[in-house]
Design a protein around this motif. Structure first.
Motif, PDB file in Angstrom:
ATOM      1  N   SER A 239       0.841  -1.194   0.000  1.00  0.00           N
ATOM      2  CA  SER A 239       0.000   0.000   0.000  1.00  0.00           C
ATOM      3  C   SER A 239       0.877   1.245   0.000  1.00  0.00           C
ATOM      4  O   SER A 239       2.076   1.176   0.303  1.00  0.00           O
ATOM      5  CB  SER A 239      -0.922  -0.001   1.217  1.00  0.00           C
ATOM      6  N   PRO A 240       0.311   2.404  -0.329  1.00  0.00           N
ATOM      7  CA  PRO A 240       1.102   3.640  -0.353  1.00  0.00           C
ATOM      8  C   PRO A 240       1.705   3.958   1.011  1.00  0.00           C
ATOM      9  O   PRO A 240       1.219   3.507   2.048  1.00  0.00           O
ATOM     10  CB  PRO A 240       0.083   4.702  -0.772  1.00  0.00           C
ATOM     11  N   THR A 241       2.750   4.768   0.973  1.00  0.00           N
ATOM     12  CA  THR A 241       3.452   5.109   2.213  1.00  0.00           C
ATOM     13  C   THR A 241       2.531   5.779   3.222  1.00  0.00           C
ATOM     14  O   THR A 241       2.590   5.490   4.422  1.00  0.00           O
ATOM     15  CB  THR A 241       4.646   6.022   1.903  1.00  0.00           C
ATOM     16  N   TRP A 242       1.649   6.687   2.767  1.00  0.00           N
ATOM     17  CA  TRP A 242       0.770   7.406   3.694  1.00  0.00           C
ATOM     18  C   TRP A 242      -0.181   6.445   4.410  1.00  0.00           C
ATOM     19  O   TRP A 242      -0.477   6.611   5.604  1.00  0.00           O
ATOM     20  CB  TRP A 242      -0.023   8.487   2.954  1.00  0.00           C
ATOM     21  N   LEU A 243      -0.657   5.422   3.682  1.00  0.00           N
ATOM     22  CA  LEU A 243      -1.570   4.460   4.283  1.00  0.00           C
ATOM     23  C   LEU A 243      -0.829   3.567   5.277  1.00  0.00           C
ATOM     24  O   LEU A 243      -1.325   3.275   6.379  1.00  0.00           O
ATOM     25  CB  LEU A 243      -2.237   3.630   3.188  1.00  0.00           C
ATOM     26  N   GLN A 244       0.371   3.124   4.904  1.00  0.00           N
ATOM     27  CA  GLN A 244       1.151   2.313   5.821  1.00  0.00           C
ATOM     28  C   GLN A 244       1.484   3.091   7.096  1.00  0.00           C
ATOM     29  O   GLN A 244       1.434   2.537   8.207  1.00  0.00           O
ATOM     30  CB  GLN A 244       2.443   1.851   5.143  1.00  0.00           C
ATOM     31  N   ALA A 245       1.813   4.375   6.936  1.00  0.00           N
ATOM     32  CA  ALA A 245       2.172   5.188   8.104  1.00  0.00           C
ATOM     33  C   ALA A 245       0.997   5.308   9.068  1.00  0.00           C
ATOM     34  O   ALA A 245       1.166   5.240  10.291  1.00  0.00           O
ATOM     35  CB  ALA A 245       2.645   6.565   7.649  1.00  0.00           C
ATOM     36  N   ARG A 246      -0.195   5.464   8.544  1.00  0.00           N
ATOM     37  CA  ARG A 246      -1.361   5.601   9.409  1.00  0.00           C
ATOM     38  C   ARG A 246      -1.657   4.300  10.153  1.00  0.00           C
ATOM     39  O   ARG A 246      -1.985   4.315  11.340  1.00  0.00           O
ATOM     40  CB  ARG A 246      -2.575   6.031   8.589  1.00  0.00           C
ATOM     41  N   LEU A 247      -1.559   3.204   9.448  1.00  0.00           N
ATOM     42  CA  LEU A 247      -1.828   1.930  10.097  1.00  0.00           C
ATOM     43  C   LEU A 247      -0.781   1.631  11.168  1.00  0.00           C
ATOM     44  O   LEU A 247      -1.100   1.134  12.247  1.00  0.00           O
ATOM     45  CB  LEU A 247      -1.881   0.811   9.061  1.00  0.00           C
ATOM     46  N   ARG A 248       0.489   1.906  10.853  1.00  0.00           N
ATOM     47  CA  ARG A 248       1.533   1.666  11.849  1.00  0.00           C
ATOM     48  C   ARG A 248       1.328   2.546  13.076  1.00  0.00           C
ATOM     49  O   ARG A 248       1.577   2.136  14.208  1.00  0.00           O
ATOM     50  CB  ARG A 248       2.915   1.939  11.249  1.00  0.00           C
ATOM     51  N   ILE A 255      -0.045  -5.042   5.450  1.00  0.00           N
ATOM     52  CA  ILE A 255       0.087  -6.369   4.846  1.00  0.00           C
ATOM     53  C   ILE A 255       0.159  -6.264   3.333  1.00  0.00           C
ATOM     54  O   ILE A 255       1.125  -6.676   2.696  1.00  0.00           O
ATOM     55  CB  ILE A 255      -1.087  -7.266   5.283  1.00  0.00           C
ATOM     56  N   SER A 256      -0.886  -5.728   2.747  1.00  0.00           N
ATOM     57  CA  SER A 256      -0.935  -5.515   1.301  1.00  0.00           C
ATOM     58  C   SER A 256      -1.964  -4.435   1.047  1.00  0.00           C
ATOM     59  O   SER A 256      -2.738  -4.058   1.941  1.00  0.00           O
ATOM     60  CB  SER A 256      -1.312  -6.807   0.566  1.00  0.00           C
ATOM     61  N   ALA A 257      -1.986  -3.934  -0.176  1.00  0.00           N
ATOM     62  CA  ALA A 257      -2.889  -2.828  -0.488  1.00  0.00           C
ATOM     63  C   ALA A 257      -4.344  -3.197  -0.208  1.00  0.00           C
ATOM     64  O   ALA A 257      -5.091  -2.429   0.400  1.00  0.00           O
ATOM     65  CB  ALA A 257      -2.701  -2.407  -1.946  1.00  0.00           C
ATOM     66  N   LEU A 258      -4.772  -4.400  -0.641  1.00  0.00           N
ATOM     67  CA  LEU A 258      -6.175  -4.787  -0.481  1.00  0.00           C
ATOM     68  C   LEU A 258      -6.554  -4.925   0.996  1.00  0.00           C
ATOM     69  O   LEU A 258      -7.593  -4.429   1.442  1.00  0.00           O
ATOM     70  CB  LEU A 258      -6.442  -6.103  -1.217  1.00  0.00           C
ATOM     71  N   VAL A 259      -5.712  -5.588   1.768  1.00  0.00           N
ATOM     72  CA  VAL A 259      -6.009  -5.769   3.192  1.00  0.00           C
ATOM     73  C   VAL A 259      -5.934  -4.438   3.925  1.00  0.00           C
ATOM     74  O   VAL A 259      -6.761  -4.150   4.799  1.00  0.00           O
ATOM     75  CB  VAL A 259      -5.043  -6.793   3.803  1.00  0.00           C
ATOM     76  N   ASP A 260      -4.957  -3.598   3.574  1.00  0.00           N
ATOM     77  CA  ASP A 260      -4.820  -2.310   4.246  1.00  0.00           C
ATOM     78  C   ASP A 260      -6.014  -1.407   3.972  1.00  0.00           C
ATOM     79  O   ASP A 260      -6.407  -0.605   4.830  1.00  0.00           O
ATOM     80  CB  ASP A 260      -3.531  -1.618   3.794  1.00  0.00           C
ATOM     81  N   ILE A 261      -6.611  -1.520   2.784  1.00  0.00           N
ATOM     82  CA  ILE A 261      -7.800  -0.718   2.471  1.00  0.00           C
ATOM     83  C   ILE A 261      -8.959  -1.108   3.397  1.00  0.00           C
ATOM     84  O   ILE A 261      -9.676  -0.245   3.913  1.00  0.00           O
ATOM     85  CB  ILE A 261      -8.186  -0.886   0.996  1.00  0.00           C
ATOM     86  N   THR A 262      -9.153  -2.405   3.609  1.00  0.00           N
ATOM     87  CA  THR A 262     -10.240  -2.824   4.511  1.00  0.00           C
ATOM     88  C   THR A 262      -9.982  -2.339   5.930  1.00  0.00           C
ATOM     89  O   THR A 262     -10.908  -1.915   6.631  1.00  0.00           O
ATOM     90  CB  THR A 262     -10.390  -4.353   4.494  1.00  0.00           C
ATOM     91  N   THR A 335      -3.432 -12.751  -1.774  1.00  0.00           N
ATOM     92  CA  THR A 335      -1.976 -12.832  -1.769  1.00  0.00           C
ATOM     93  C   THR A 335      -1.426 -11.858  -2.796  1.00  0.00           C
ATOM     94  O   THR A 335      -2.172 -11.150  -3.490  1.00  0.00           O
ATOM     95  CB  THR A 335      -1.505 -14.258  -2.077  1.00  0.00           C
ATOM     96  N   ALA A 336      -0.107 -11.854  -2.951  1.00  0.00           N
ATOM     97  CA  ALA A 336       0.516 -10.975  -3.944  1.00  0.00           C
ATOM     98  C   ALA A 336       0.146 -11.385  -5.361  1.00  0.00           C
ATOM     99  O   ALA A 336       0.217 -10.577  -6.291  1.00  0.00           O
ATOM    100  CB  ALA A 336       2.035 -10.991  -3.762  1.00  0.00           C
TER     101      ALA A 336
END
Length: 806
Positions: A239-248, A255-262, A335-336
């Protein structure tokens, strides 16, 4: 519930500082448990440049670096620092992150100090991402672009200076489990303007090849609405850096773009979603149905679960693919290599989800939200918003909508009475402000009728409307005011005579040196039987445990149990008391108030004077009489041996007035002590507070002291009586010789044993009394004294069968 300040500002236009937001959230009922400010942990790390990196003279794998630092920020004076670094990518010209001496490194937990490594001084550290707890990468130090601003704080450059709020959400506020709901409350308080939710219009490019079907038995209760879209041609990368940063920031692992979106929509809008790998869904249909029982299911947490009958599942032609509303399955997980996905959004019954999650012991963010209640009207808008994000981040094209059922109707309205704010809350709030508050919270006002929004299942009446108005207005505005007296003047006492006696008994026992116990009114049947109880009339239908199955017939079982627990821990000398109810039956009028005391062990600590002695029956008798005196009992009462079965038959007594029993005292029966596991002997007393007669004349003041100015006269008498004669019999007989003149009678000597029998005969003893005569009108003559003395001898001899000792 965690969220970052920047994430909140995506939903709320506000420039309010962190402290103001935190204070407002707590005041709104969303208690802030903590605020993590990255500046406190990472504010000292600044961007630097390595001027020169050369080989360490004494180590092959270390580099000696001259580092240019700017401790006061960009444009400030440069300071050169020598640092020994073991990173393989340390080189001349590298732009990295520097931690000066004195900095706490969160990734290692070390406070940096000046060091000497292999004979070379080192002052500070060039940091990797793991040392800043940004990732697990520690293969080399951070390597920044050449144009990175030297001297700038690294958290500002990387966009990490984003405070994280951690709030406590009560079960009645599921809307606050989404950041948008939190922003709505803050906007209603006046800390900004709520940004509207924009729902995109998704036009399907092709029919969905996967259908959804809800079992008819679940449409009414279980899963009234299930929606989904198939999106083909996606790329499931990071997933994009901004999305990963928020989740962290909120403690989730990207995990991945699809899972991070949910996960994004779970926290942003309280809308849990799930994505299936569409290529792994067999049969072209997803069925939502109750489990038959026994189905095996491998969940995304890597654990296998066996479903019980009635638990909701989502299945394809091959079997269970997801545990509805709780967790997806490993088989159909993305998965990927996933290219085609089916994105699902549904509304699940909270009770069913809670029961299933509790039975299978599964905790997930989806279960946490569904069992509290999500917005049923947001099921389809949430799907469309998530579909749009998938298309933007992962590409592909979406199908037409696949759905079954419909959103439940939550419409209801309650009448707003603005005047009730004063009577329920005690605050003066203008009617216009009340309407404005409810409108800002999403209520629809039609005249005086307020319709709650679909995301507020907790609003169930008029009082809830008033609560919302007061909550937003802030209860800190509530001003304390004294209550108006019912009648003017000095208030009358409110305690009943029994309550006043209870207070007096408690204070007296505490003053006597007893420690108060508060025990349960429930005891086990075996203990209740020991004290004359245990009948079915006092049996509890739904006991907390088998040891609390019956109402207590007496306070002593609880005190003895407390004594046993203390003795088991080495406390052998005890003085315990309790004032509370005991029960003769199960009806309301069959309970009575008791004041009981228990003495176990010695009356005093060991000392060199040999004053230590064990408590005996007379200690219990004296304390019982002290409590009775405090309750206003008559000074002259009868003492008999008609004690209950849990008292020692030869070392106990009952204090009463005729048939009215006021108290009982004595040694506890050894059989009872053995059953209660108490190491005896133990003496106790029980005062029946309500049985103490009330004074005939009730006055607010104490009666005048009756005292005579004439000399009292003491006369001593010694009587020879049988060994079985009680001293109290002689005392009572002497008191009755002349009730007008005899003030008191007390025992001052008792002569028993072999010597006594040798002098007075076998089976005999001597009791010596002191009789005090108190005249009131005139001084007694010798003849009058002799006349009273003769009556005393006559009465005692008649009562005891004894004779005056010669």
């Amino acid at each position: 519930m965690k969220f970052t300040l920047s994430w909140l500002r995506d939903h709320l236009e506000t420039e309010a500082p962190v402290d103001a937001i935190a204070e407002a959230l707590t005041d709104l009922g969303l208690e802030v448990e903590g605020v993590e400010n990255p500046a406190e942990a990472l504010g000292a790390f600044r961007i630097c440049r390595v001027i020169e990196a050369v080989q360490h003279p004494n180590a092959d794998r270390l580099r000696l670096c001259r580092v240019a630092t700017y401790p006061d920020g960009p444009g400030s004076a440069m300071q050169e620092v020598q640092v020994v670094c073991g990173a393989p990518n340390a080189r001349t010209g590298l732009v990295g992150v520097f931690a000066p001496v004195g900095t706490h490194v969160p990734g290692t937990g070390v406070d940096l100090k000046p060091g000497n490594i292999r004979g070379v001084d080192s002052n500070g550290m060039l940091c990797s991402e793991r040392e800043l707890m940004l990732s697990d990468d520690h293969d080399g130090i951070i390597d920044l672009p050449e144009d990175a601003p030297l001297g700038a704080r690294f958290i500002d450059y990387r966009g990490l200076n984003d405070p994280v709020f951690d709030i406590k959400v009560t079960p009645n506020r599921p809307d606050a489990l989404g950041i948008h709901g939190i922003a709505r409350d803050l906007a209603a308080r006046g800390l900004g303007k709520l940004k509207p939710v924009v729902v995109p219009a998704i036009s399907g490019a092709f029919p969905s090849p996967i259908r959804v079907e809800i079992d008819p038995s679940l449409k009414a209760k279980g899963c009234p609405h299930f929606t989904g879209r198939l999106i083909r041609g996606v790329t499931n990368g990071p997933s994009p850096t901004w999305l990963q940063a928020r989740l962290r920031a909120i403690g989730l692992r990207p995990i991945s773009a699809l899972v991070d979106i949910t996960n994004f929509f779970t926290f942003a809008h309280n809308r849990p979603l799930h994505v299936f790998d569409a290529d792994k869904v067999a049969g072209g249909v997803l069925r939502i149905h109750p489990a038959k029982g026994g189905e095996e299911f491998l969940a995304l947490d890597g654990k296998s679960y066996t479903l019980a009958a009635g638990q909701m599942a989502i299945s394809d032609a091959d079997g269970v693919e997801s545990l509805a509303g709780i967790m997806g399955g490993e088989h159909s997980g993305c998965t990927a290599e996933t290219t085609n996905v089916f994105l699902e959004s549904a509304f699940w019954d909270p009770i069913t989800i809670a029961a299933t999650g509790r039975a299978l012991k599964i905790n997930s963010d989806a279960r946490y939200r569904f069992e509290r209640g999500v917005d049923p009207a947001f099921t389809l808008p949430g799907l469309d918003m998530a579909t749009q994000m998938v298309l933007e981040l992962c590409g592909g094209e979406a199908s037409t909508l696949a759905q079954d059922g419909a959103a439940i109707d939550t419409r209801r309205s309650y009448r707003l009475n603005p005047a009730r704010v004063v009577s329920l809350v005690g605050m003066e709030i203008a009617e216009s402000e009340q309407r404005q508050t409810l409108t800002a919270l999403g209520f629809k006002m039609t005249g005086n009728d307020a319709t709650p929004p679909s995301w507020r299942p907790d609003i169930q009446g008029e009082a809830d409307l008033i609560e919302e108005v007061a909550r937003i207005a802030s209860l800190v505005r509530l001003q304390g005011a004294p209550m108006r007296r019912a009648v003017p003047g000095v208030p009358k006492p409110i305690l009943t005579p029994l309550q006043q006696r209870e207070k007096a008994a408690r204070r007296t026992l505490a003053a006597l040196g007893y420690n108060e116990c508060v025990t349960y009114s429930f005891i086990d049947q075996a203990s209740a039987v020991q004290f004359g109880g245990g009948a079915d009339a006092v049996r509890v239908d739904n006991p907390i445990s088998s040891e609390m199955s019956h109402l207590r017939p007496d306070l002593l079982p609880g005190l003895l149990a407390a004594a046993a627990r203390n003795q088991a821990r080495g406390f052998m000398d005890l003085a315990l008391f309790e004032v509370g109810p005991a029960f003769r039956g199960g009806e309301p009028g069959e309970q009575h108030l008791q004041a009981s005391g228990l003495l176990v062990g010695a009356a005093a600590a060991r000392d060199p004077h040999g004053s230590r002695r064990m408590n005996d029956v007379f200690d219990a008798k004296a304390d019982a009489e002290a409590v009775l005196a405090a309750l206003g009992a008559p000074a002259k009462a009868q003492i008999t041996r008609k004690a209950a079965a849990w008292w020692h038959p030869g070392r106990s007594g009952v204090i009463g007035l005729g048939p009215n029993v006021m108290a009982s005292f004595g040694e506890v029966h050894p059989r009872v002590l053995a059953a209660m596991d108490v190491k005896g002997p133990a003496v106790a007393f029980t005062v029946l507070v309500a049985n103490v007669p009330q004074p005939k004349v009730k006055t607010p003041t104490r009666a005048a002291l009756a005292i005579s100015d004439l000399q009292a006269v003491d006369r001593d008498f010694a009587f020879v009586v049988d060994q079985g004669v009680e001293a109290l019999t002689a005392v009572n007989a002497a008191l009755g010789a002349d009730k007008a003149l005899i003030e008191s009678v007390r025992i001052f000597d008792q002569f028993t044993g072999e010597k006594a029998e040798a002098q007075m005969g076998t089976g005999k003893k001597s009791i010596a009394l002191t009789v005090r005569l108190q005249p009131t009108g005139k001084t007694l003559t010798e003849a009058e004294i002799d006349a009273v003395s003769a009556k005393v001898v006559e009465k005692v001899a008649k009562a005891t069968g004894g004779a005056l000792r010669g």
